[in-house]
Design a protein around this motif. Sequence first.
Motif, PDB file in Angstrom:
ATOM      1  N   GLN A 280     -20.443 -12.609  13.931  1.00 29.40           N
ATOM      2  CA  GLN A 280     -19.801 -11.315  13.688  1.00 29.40           C
ATOM      3  C   GLN A 280     -19.466 -10.618  15.008  1.00 29.40           C
ATOM      4  O   GLN A 280     -18.380 -10.056  15.170  1.00 29.40           O
ATOM      5  CB  GLN A 280     -20.704 -10.429  12.840  1.00 29.40           C
ATOM      6  CG  GLN A 280     -20.825 -10.885  11.393  1.00 29.40           C
ATOM      7  CD  GLN A 280     -21.782 -10.017  10.604  1.00 29.40           C
ATOM      8  OE1 GLN A 280     -22.438  -9.128  11.153  1.00 29.40           O
ATOM      9  NE2 GLN A 280     -21.878 -10.280   9.307  1.00 29.40           N
ATOM     10  N   ASP A 283     -16.511 -12.138  16.546  1.00 28.47           N
ATOM     11  CA  ASP A 283     -15.296 -11.685  15.864  1.00 28.47           C
ATOM     12  C   ASP A 283     -14.819 -10.360  16.442  1.00 28.47           C
ATOM     13  O   ASP A 283     -13.633 -10.182  16.753  1.00 28.47           O
ATOM     14  CB  ASP A 283     -15.560 -11.525  14.358  1.00 28.47           C
ATOM     15  CG  ASP A 283     -15.576 -12.855  13.629  1.00 28.47           C
ATOM     16  OD1 ASP A 283     -14.961 -13.814  14.133  1.00 28.47           O
ATOM     17  OD2 ASP A 283     -16.214 -12.940  12.554  1.00 28.47           O
ATOM     18  N   LYS A 320     -11.473 -17.944  18.406  1.00 28.79           N
ATOM     19  CA  LYS A 320     -11.236 -16.711  17.658  1.00 28.79           C
ATOM     20  C   LYS A 320     -10.129 -15.876  18.308  1.00 28.79           C
ATOM     21  O   LYS A 320      -9.328 -15.223  17.623  1.00 28.79           O
ATOM     22  CB  LYS A 320     -12.526 -15.904  17.566  1.00 28.79           C
ATOM     23  CG  LYS A 320     -13.602 -16.559  16.704  1.00 28.79           C
ATOM     24  CD  LYS A 320     -14.891 -15.745  16.697  1.00 28.79           C
ATOM     25  CE  LYS A 320     -15.993 -16.412  15.881  1.00 28.79           C
ATOM     26  NZ  LYS A 320     -15.657 -16.499  14.446  1.00 28.79           N
TER      27      LYS A 320
END
Length: 402
Positions: A280, A283, A320
């Motif tokens: 997370q 991200d 990402k």
Amino acid sequence: MTEKLFYKDVYQTEFTTKLVKADQDEGGRPFVVLEETAFYPTGGGQPHDKGSLNNVRVIDVEEVEGEIRHYVTLPIEEASPVNGVVDWSRRFDHMQQHTGQHILSAIMQDEFDMATVSFHLGKDTVSIDLDVESLSEETLHKVEQRVNEVIRENRFVETRWMTVDEANQYPLRKSLSVDEAVRLVIIPDIDYNGCGGTHPRSTGEVQMVKVLGWTRQKRNVRLEFVCGNRVLEQLEKKHSVLSGIKTQMKRPEEELEHEVSSLIKENKAKDKQLAEQTAQLLDYEARDLAASPQETGEVSIIKRVFENRTIKMLQDLGKKIVEQAPNGIVVLVSEQEEQLQFVLAQGSDIPGNMKEAAQQAMPLIEAKGGGKPGFVQGGGTKALKAEEFANRLKEAALETIK
């Protein structure tokens, strides 16, 4: 040829003899050949004896082209007599392990129809390879019980030289591979085997056998075990480990397995939670970096230098970012204590070849790496500062898309 005293009396550990030859092998190791010796040379799966000759350590013994070579730490002068002393603890250990293997292999074959295809006497444990694909705990328990029964019966262990024809009159464990005289090891009603190793007078001297477990080896099973004094050594090691765990956990022995299992499950759950939280955070970081490139235009440059980030973290972050920035070139460098690691990637809308770009810059830090044209990773020395190497990667990347 050297007279082999270990075949006359396996318990003889001291002898006096004459020096026949003092030389060194191709590797420069000094060795001597004696008129007679009590030192057993490596052979038949059993390691060599150690000890001393005239107070010089014997570190290896081999039979080479018919002569028994005693490899020593220092050259021995050509003087007579030569006094030899065999390390009895090592000799007796090998006697216990080898004889225990004879009994174990015999029981496995005769009572459980599992033939031994190879044998290895190691420093800490012994192993045999069996021509089966698996073993059950029930079988192992029965085998161990039966082998220890034979040991406690204190059966006589006889070694006898004879012709091949005479040996073939016995129920041999396997066919003989020699044509001349053969040395037969006989444990009555248990084992009849051609063997050149050292063995005690009776099975009782093996003391005990403990099976440690098995692993699969291609189409065979490798069974690991210990005999005699090695059983006590294994017990002492395990007792020491168990005592250390009990000190930390403050639990009775019978509860330790459940306690350790609970801790492992708990740690796995925490690791999974930590991995999810880390993903997370990456991200969020990727979105932030993609939204704020250092250079903008037709091509966005997203370049960052970190300290002590693993190559996997760089890879995950790079993947990402390019998802968020299809028109971007991503340059990520991590400075470790002794090296630089990097990721060089491009978004889906960018032409060029980042693999070629990386190959131009990698020699600057003697780096090795690889990947695909759109995503490359690697690492090398700290020949350049991290920021300077990141700039070189960026320049090489821009060159490839012109």
